[in-house]
Scaffold this motif. Structure first.
Motif, PDB file in Angstrom:
ATOM      1  N   TRP A   1       0.810  -1.133   0.066  1.00 43.15           N
ATOM      2  CA  TRP A   1      -0.044   0.077   0.105  1.00 43.15           C
ATOM      3  C   TRP A   1       0.639   1.240  -0.009  1.00 43.15           C
ATOM      4  O   TRP A   1       0.546   2.202  -0.774  1.00 43.15           O
ATOM      5  CB  TRP A   1      -1.017   0.157   1.158  1.00 43.15           C
ATOM      6  N   THR A   2       1.963   1.257   0.857  1.00 46.81           N
ATOM      7  CA  THR A   2       2.642   2.397   1.006  1.00 46.81           C
ATOM      8  C   THR A   2       3.860   2.821   0.618  1.00 46.81           C
ATOM      9  O   THR A   2       4.541   3.654   0.939  1.00 46.81           O
ATOM     10  CB  THR A   2       2.392   3.098   2.493  1.00 46.81           C
ATOM     11  N   GLY A   3       4.271   1.744  -0.181  1.00 48.72           N
ATOM     12  CA  GLY A   3       5.825   1.782  -0.676  1.00 48.72           C
ATOM     13  C   GLY A   3       7.041   1.328   0.523  1.00 48.72           C
ATOM     14  O   GLY A   3       7.029   0.123   0.580  1.00 48.72           O
ATOM     15  N   HIS A   4       7.089   2.297   1.353  1.00 50.66           N
ATOM     16  CA  HIS A   4       7.783   1.788   2.492  1.00 50.66           C
ATOM     17  C   HIS A   4       6.824   1.187   3.537  1.00 50.66           C
ATOM     18  O   HIS A   4       5.797   1.768   3.938  1.00 50.66           O
ATOM     19  CB  HIS A   4       8.315   3.198   3.416  1.00 50.66           C
ATOM     20  N   LEU A   5       7.039   0.151   3.862  1.00 50.65           N
ATOM     21  CA  LEU A   5       6.053  -0.648   4.888  1.00 50.65           C
ATOM     22  C   LEU A   5       5.779   0.249   6.038  1.00 50.65           C
ATOM     23  O   LEU A   5       4.717   0.298   6.524  1.00 50.65           O
ATOM     24  CB  LEU A   5       6.514  -1.902   5.376  1.00 50.65           C
ATOM     25  N   LEU A   6       6.925   0.799   6.643  1.00 56.84           N
ATOM     26  CA  LEU A   6       6.658   1.481   7.962  1.00 56.84           C
ATOM     27  C   LEU A   6       6.005   2.878   7.777  1.00 56.84           C
ATOM     28  O   LEU A   6       5.300   3.365   8.834  1.00 56.84           O
ATOM     29  CB  LEU A   6       7.860   1.833   8.583  1.00 56.84           C
ATOM     30  N   ALA A   7       5.579   3.306   6.537  1.00 58.54           N
ATOM     31  CA  ALA A   7       4.825   4.537   6.316  1.00 58.54           C
ATOM     32  C   ALA A   7       3.306   4.027   6.296  1.00 58.54           C
ATOM     33  O   ALA A   7       2.563   5.063   6.576  1.00 58.54           O
ATOM     34  CB  ALA A   7       5.059   5.081   4.770  1.00 58.54           C
ATOM     35  N   GLN A   8       3.064   2.770   6.841  1.00 56.75           N
ATOM     36  CA  GLN A   8       1.725   2.406   6.939  1.00 56.75           C
ATOM     37  C   GLN A   8       1.268   2.932   8.338  1.00 56.75           C
ATOM     38  O   GLN A   8       0.068   3.263   8.553  1.00 56.75           O
ATOM     39  CB  GLN A   8       1.583   1.050   7.104  1.00 56.75           C
ATOM     40  N   ALA A   9       2.275   3.227   9.295  1.00 58.16           N
ATOM     41  CA  ALA A   9       2.070   3.847  10.688  1.00 58.16           C
ATOM     42  C   ALA A   9       1.606   5.306  10.277  1.00 58.16           C
ATOM     43  O   ALA A   9       0.542   5.610  11.193  1.00 58.16           O
ATOM     44  CB  ALA A   9       3.130   3.872  11.378  1.00 58.16           C
ATOM     45  N   ASN A  10       1.831   5.880   9.345  1.00 56.60           N
ATOM     46  CA  ASN A  10       1.122   7.187   9.147  1.00 56.60           C
ATOM     47  C   ASN A  10      -0.084   7.367   8.663  1.00 56.60           C
ATOM     48  O   ASN A  10      -1.019   8.104   9.398  1.00 56.60           O
ATOM     49  CB  ASN A  10       2.066   8.087   7.974  1.00 56.60           C
ATOM     50  N   LEU A  11      -0.340   6.205   7.972  1.00 59.47           N
ATOM     51  CA  LEU A  11      -2.143   6.224   7.518  1.00 59.47           C
ATOM     52  C   LEU A  11      -2.753   5.774   8.729  1.00 59.47           C
ATOM     53  O   LEU A  11      -3.921   6.481   9.001  1.00 59.47           O
ATOM     54  CB  LEU A  11      -1.970   5.207   6.456  1.00 59.47           C
ATOM     55  N   TYR A  12      -2.542   4.819   9.364  1.00 60.96           N
ATOM     56  CA  TYR A  12      -3.172   4.372  10.620  1.00 60.96           C
ATOM     57  C   TYR A  12      -3.141   5.474  11.739  1.00 60.96           C
ATOM     58  O   TYR A  12      -4.120   5.586  12.430  1.00 60.96           O
ATOM     59  CB  TYR A  12      -2.620   3.161  11.309  1.00 60.96           C
ATOM     60  N   GLY A  13      -2.030   5.946  11.918  1.00 58.98           N
ATOM     61  CA  GLY A  13      -1.968   7.151  12.705  1.00 58.98           C
ATOM     62  C   GLY A  13      -3.038   8.366  12.719  1.00 58.98           C
ATOM     63  O   GLY A  13      -3.794   8.889  13.579  1.00 58.98           O
ATOM     64  N   TYR A  14      -3.034   8.688  11.516  1.00 59.46           N
ATOM     65  CA  TYR A  14      -4.056   9.664  10.785  1.00 59.46           C
ATOM     66  C   TYR A  14      -5.445   9.344  11.381  1.00 59.46           C
ATOM     67  O   TYR A  14      -5.895  10.407  12.068  1.00 59.46           O
ATOM     68  CB  TYR A  14      -3.780  10.107   9.351  1.00 59.46           C
ATOM     69  N   GLY A  15      -5.744   8.404  11.015  1.00 61.00           N
ATOM     70  CA  GLY A  15      -7.118   7.831  11.476  1.00 61.00           C
ATOM     71  C   GLY A  15      -7.488   7.833  12.901  1.00 61.00           C
ATOM     72  O   GLY A  15      -8.237   8.372  13.215  1.00 61.00           O
ATOM     73  N   ARG A  16      -6.543   7.316  13.567  1.00 59.18           N
ATOM     74  CA  ARG A  16      -6.615   7.547  14.997  1.00 59.18           C
ATOM     75  C   ARG A  16      -6.664   8.577  15.719  1.00 59.18           C
ATOM     76  O   ARG A  16      -7.545   9.011  16.588  1.00 59.18           O
ATOM     77  CB  ARG A  16      -5.561   6.506  15.648  1.00 59.18           C
ATOM     78  N   LEU A  17      -5.917   9.740  15.119  1.00 56.88           N
ATOM     79  CA  LEU A  17      -5.724  11.005  15.713  1.00 56.88           C
ATOM     80  C   LEU A  17      -7.082  11.573  15.334  1.00 56.88           C
ATOM     81  O   LEU A  17      -7.583  12.645  16.031  1.00 56.88           O
ATOM     82  CB  LEU A  17      -4.367  11.773  15.081  1.00 56.88           C
ATOM     83  N   ALA A  18      -7.512  11.433  14.132  1.00 57.76           N
ATOM     84  CA  ALA A  18      -8.692  12.015  13.874  1.00 57.76           C
ATOM     85  C   ALA A  18     -10.006  11.492  14.765  1.00 57.76           C
ATOM     86  O   ALA A  18     -10.850  12.417  15.005  1.00 57.76           O
ATOM     87  CB  ALA A  18      -9.012  11.867  12.208  1.00 57.76           C
ATOM     88  N   TRP A  19      -9.901  10.432  15.048  1.00 66.42           N
ATOM     89  CA  TRP A  19     -10.973   9.665  16.108  1.00 66.42           C
ATOM     90  C   TRP A  19     -10.659  10.482  17.387  1.00 66.42           C
ATOM     91  O   TRP A  19     -11.656  11.053  17.869  1.00 66.42           O
ATOM     92  CB  TRP A  19     -10.739   8.521  16.000  1.00 66.42           C
ATOM     93  N   ASN A  20      -9.428  10.688  17.934  1.00 70.97           N
ATOM     94  CA  ASN A  20      -9.334  11.023  19.089  1.00 70.97           C
ATOM     95  C   ASN A  20      -7.735  11.731  19.381  1.00 70.97           C
ATOM     96  O   ASN A  20      -6.485  11.188  19.347  1.00 70.97           O
ATOM     97  CB  ASN A  20      -9.096   9.784  20.066  1.00 70.97           C
ATOM     98  N   PRO A  21      -7.716  12.934  19.070  1.00 70.46           N
ATOM     99  CA  PRO A  21      -6.378  13.813  18.957  1.00 70.46           C
ATOM    100  C   PRO A  21      -5.695  13.864  20.133  1.00 70.46           C
ATOM    101  O   PRO A  21      -4.329  14.311  20.458  1.00 70.46           O
ATOM    102  CB  PRO A  21      -6.650  15.222  18.312  1.00 70.46           C
ATOM    103  N   ASP A  22      -6.150  13.392  21.307  1.00 69.17           N
ATOM    104  CA  ASP A  22      -5.514  13.132  22.866  1.00 69.17           C
ATOM    105  C   ASP A  22      -4.812  11.912  22.821  1.00 69.17           C
ATOM    106  O   ASP A  22      -4.065  12.090  23.759  1.00 69.17           O
ATOM    107  CB  ASP A  22      -6.503  13.473  23.877  1.00 69.17           C
ATOM    108  N   LEU A  23      -4.986  11.050  21.839  1.00 68.75           N
ATOM    109  CA  LEU A  23      -3.731   9.659  21.806  1.00 68.75           C
ATOM    110  C   LEU A  23      -2.390  10.253  21.545  1.00 68.75           C
ATOM    111  O   LEU A  23      -2.272  11.053  20.783  1.00 68.75           O
ATOM    112  CB  LEU A  23      -4.135   8.687  20.642  1.00 68.75           C
ATOM    113  N   SER A  24      -1.756   9.460  22.553  1.00 70.28           N
ATOM    114  CA  SER A  24      -0.193  10.035  22.029  1.00 70.28           C
ATOM    115  C   SER A  24       0.579   9.323  20.927  1.00 70.28           C
ATOM    116  O   SER A  24      -0.078   8.373  20.551  1.00 70.28           O
ATOM    117  CB  SER A  24       0.562   9.650  23.475  1.00 70.28           C
ATOM    118  N   ALA A  25       1.438   9.950  20.260  1.00 68.90           N
ATOM    119  CA  ALA A  25       1.998   9.215  19.212  1.00 68.90           C
ATOM    120  C   ALA A  25       2.761   7.919  19.617  1.00 68.90           C
ATOM    121  O   ALA A  25       2.649   7.010  18.611  1.00 68.90           O
ATOM    122  CB  ALA A  25       3.338  10.349  18.833  1.00 68.90           C
TER     123      ALA A  25
END
Ligand code: GCU
Length: 684
Positions: free
Chosen positions: A458-482
């Motif tokens: 999906w994201t070329g660099h496999l570890l870049a998947q964390a950015n897609l996932y993290g974006y969704g989670r932050l949009a749900w709850n911006p108080d979650l920590s990185a």
């Protein structure tokens, strides 16, 4: 699939007996009485996911035959377990897309309840997250509501299959100038988005070219409707980017003037046609009067005129207009020192506050320039009290290594979201503006440019998947920590090997700072190759028309954006922020060159001079990039072989390319300043 990353964070690594398996194993029956499409998705996801985790067949039943089951449904939807588990107090605490999960003590069942079908789906994904990160479920008592109403992803995909700023292959939506007929991959993408909490998507590039302009016509609408149906089953609303000049370009009119009655009528008829094909269509995303795209300026009208015309057309159907604020002069003369691109969005939009219809949302990029590795927060966000606003992030790593370099962006987004704007005095953080609570907006939320393509992972660099996932989670709850988000992602993606979790976590958490270290110093930005934006080129944008200058000469570097002696951009900030940025003494080091032009010998808060900071960070940045390679190498055997090799190769490329950055930047500034490195390291 473990070898490729296709299932991303929905891999569901089998749980070994002993490893909480025994606790979860009793929950291998699902009871659900409702038949709605989204609930069917929830049941299917849950049974597949738990089946993979436990390595056994999960039975789904409509009635509860006793014993410990997983029950899910809407309140009052006919599921007895749901109805007896959640009392009035819980039900009234659940907002439209929220959910509750609780253990029914009598039977030991896990019960997921929500007021809407989408809440049931989010609850199912949440439960899967708890299982796959191996959290205890015997005492569960969860209430979750999304903080942001609109949680959107923007594809920059073109009908020819290319993706603007895409670094992971071709489009999964379009091929050969048609909408893809096999929507399997689109469905798998919808799963990923919904499981991270997202609820809206625009499927085509904001630069709407010739053929894409026709998406809102009978030629494409039936196919667009098929894509919308896939997303609908995951409770994701579909939007389209539209061409502002459509009445001219596809409508046969002689104008696109927003105040022209024929133009307004054309859009009204167009909205009717779109909603006939897609009754729950989300609305239009618009890039107008921006980077050579058409807009209301042509007719001497403003952005309120333009967006309200579209909003009026969509209003009867509950549709919305998302109007982007990325508006600036992209034909600037570099000799003109008075014009400052950073000021543009605020200068264009702030005076229009109060004029937008209530179904218009302004979409504002997180910073005033363009998704640089470091920028201040856009002063426009929060500055329009009576206008709906949402924030735009860029998941695709246009200026942050293009998914060849590792750059976990959640920490950057967190800094933006936590930024205090003083829009209404203290307590006016960005996250409270974009969730609509500060100004009491009817519409608000998050948007971000996607980073996926048809690469298997999906994201070329496999570890870049964390950015897609993290974006969704932050949009749900911006108080979650990185860190919390990273840990969820790592455990779900790779399983729970503790060494792996801590190594990957530290790599992700360090990565933004490493990338910043060997690329652009002290907030200056833009030292990249023009057009494709990959790799170092200090003067690449220095004499261009794009408004992107660093003004390095033999004495110093930086852009004077103060009110006292510069472009006045600093004065767009409120309260203490203005004072902080205006003064060279109080301006934070990491943004110093964004706000001030200083001599190379200027001493930073860190105690280093500017020139020595440049040298130090560039040497250290390369060393730290090399350490990433070593840290990943230590995980051999803990992740699949192919994945280990793939990520290892990207990290090696990054470390090599970091040297290119280091040497070009250091050499450039050594030649400009004539000041040697205090530590005598090699500069060319
Ligand atoms: C950046 C990017 C463009 C994009 C634009 C936008 O400038 O380089 O490719 O179209 O942002 O956000 O509209």
């Amino acid at each position: 699939t473990k070898q490729t990353g296709y299932h991303a964070w929905l891999e569901f690594h089998p749980i070994a007996p002993g490893e909480r398996y025994d606790q979860y194993a009793v929950h291998s029956r699902i009871v659900c009485t409702e038949k709605d499409e989204v609930i069917r998705t929830a049941v299917q996801e849950l049974s597949q996911g738990i089946g993979k985790l436990l390595g056994k067949e999960i039975r789904v039943a409509e009635s509860d035959a006793g014993g410990a089951v997983i029950a899910l449904g809407t309140f009052g939807g006919g599921n007895a377990l749901v109805d007896r588990t959640f009392g009035e107090e819980t039900r009234s605490a659940i907002k439209p897309e929220g959910f509750a999960i609780k253990i029914d003590q009598a039977s030991g069942s896990i019960v997921v309840g929500a007021s809407s079908t989408s809440g049931v789906l989010y609850g199912a994904f949440h439960l899967l997250r708890l299982f796959s990160t191996k959290q205890a479920v015997n005492e569960l008592d969860v209430i979750e509501n999304p903080v942001n109403m609109l949680r959107m992803i923007n594809q920059w995909d073109n009908i020819d299959g290319s993706i603007e700023r895409g670094y992971a292959g071709k489009s999964i939506f379009f091929e050969n100038n048609r909408i893809t007929t096999d929507l399997t991959r689109v469905r798998d993408y919808a799963r990923l988005l919904a499981s991270s909490g997202l609820n809206a998507i625009s499927i085509n590039n904001v630069n709407v070219h010739k053929w894409e302009s026709k998406f809102i016509t009978g030629e494409y609408l039936p196919d667009v409707a098929k894509v919308a149906a896939v997303f609908r089953s995951f409770s994701i609303k579909l939007f389209l980017s539209v061409n502002y000049a459509s009445p001219l370009e596809i409508g046969g009119l002689s104008t696109a003037d927003p105040l022209d009655p024929a133009v307004r009528e054309w859009w009204r008829a167009k909205a009717a046609e779109v909603y006939a094909a897609i009754p729950d269509f989300g609305g239009f995303l618009v890039k107008a009067d921006s980077e050579n795209r058409p807009g209301p300026f042509t007719y001497d009208r403003d952005h309120a005129d333009g967006s309200n015309m579209l909003a009026e057309a969509l209003k009867p159907y509950g549709g919305i207009v998302i109007w982007r604020c990325f508006v600036y002069n992209c034909k600037q003369d570099w000799r003109d020192r008075a014009t400052d691109r950073a000021r543009a969005a605020y200068d264009h939009f702030k005076p229009l506050d109060g004029r937008f219809m209530d179904n218009v949302i302004l979409q504002v990029k997180n910073g005033p320039m363009d998704f640089q590795v470091r920028e201040p927060v856009s002063p426009l966000i929060g500055a329009m009290e009576t206008t709906n606003q949402m924030i735009e992030f860029q998941i695709t790593q246009e200026y942050t290594g293009q998914q060849r370099h590792l750059c976990y962006l959640v920490p950057q987004w967190k800094e933006v979201l936590d930024f205090e704007t003083y829009a209404k005095g203290e307590g006016s953080s960005i996250k409270r503006i974009v969730d609509g609570s500060l100004h009491g907006n009817k519409l608000s939320g998050f948007a971000a440019v996607s980073n996926i393509g048809d690469d298997v992972n999906w994201t070329g660099h496999l570890l870049a998947q964390a950015n897609l996932y993290g974006y969704g989670r932050l949009a749900w709850n911006p108080d979650l920590s990185a860190e919390e988000i990273a840990e969820e992602w790592i455990r779900m993606t790779f399983g729970g090997d503790e060494k792996l979790v801590s190594v990957v976590m530290s790599m992700l958490m360090d990565s933004w700072s490493i990338y910043e270290a060997y690329t652009s110093p002290l907030g200056v930005g833009w030292m990249v190759n023009p057009d494709h934006h990959y790799g170092p080129n200090v003067d690449g944008y220095e004499y261009s028309k794009w408004g992107t200058y660093h003004f390095a000469d033999c004495h110093g570097i930086g852009v004077d954006r103060t009110k006292a002696t510069g472009t006045g951009y600093a004065a767009q900030y409120k309260g203490a922020n203005y004072d902080t940025y205006e003064s060279v003494e109080s301006c934070p080091d990491e943004l110093l060159l964004f706000f001030h032009h200083v001599p190379y010998t200027h001493v930073l808060h860190s105690g280093q001079t500017v020139i020595q900071h440049i040298y130090n960070t560039h040497f250290e940045g390369v060393e730290r990039a090399e350490q990433l390679v070593a840290r990943w190498a230590s995980l051999e055997g803990s992740v699949g072989e192919l994945v280990h090799k793939h990520v290892g190769e990207r990290l090696a490329e990054q470390a090599g390319h970091a040297k290119e950055w280091r040497d070009m930047i250091n050499t450039y500034f050594f030649r400009k300043s004539g000041i040697a490195d205090a530590l005598g390291r090699k500069i060319y």
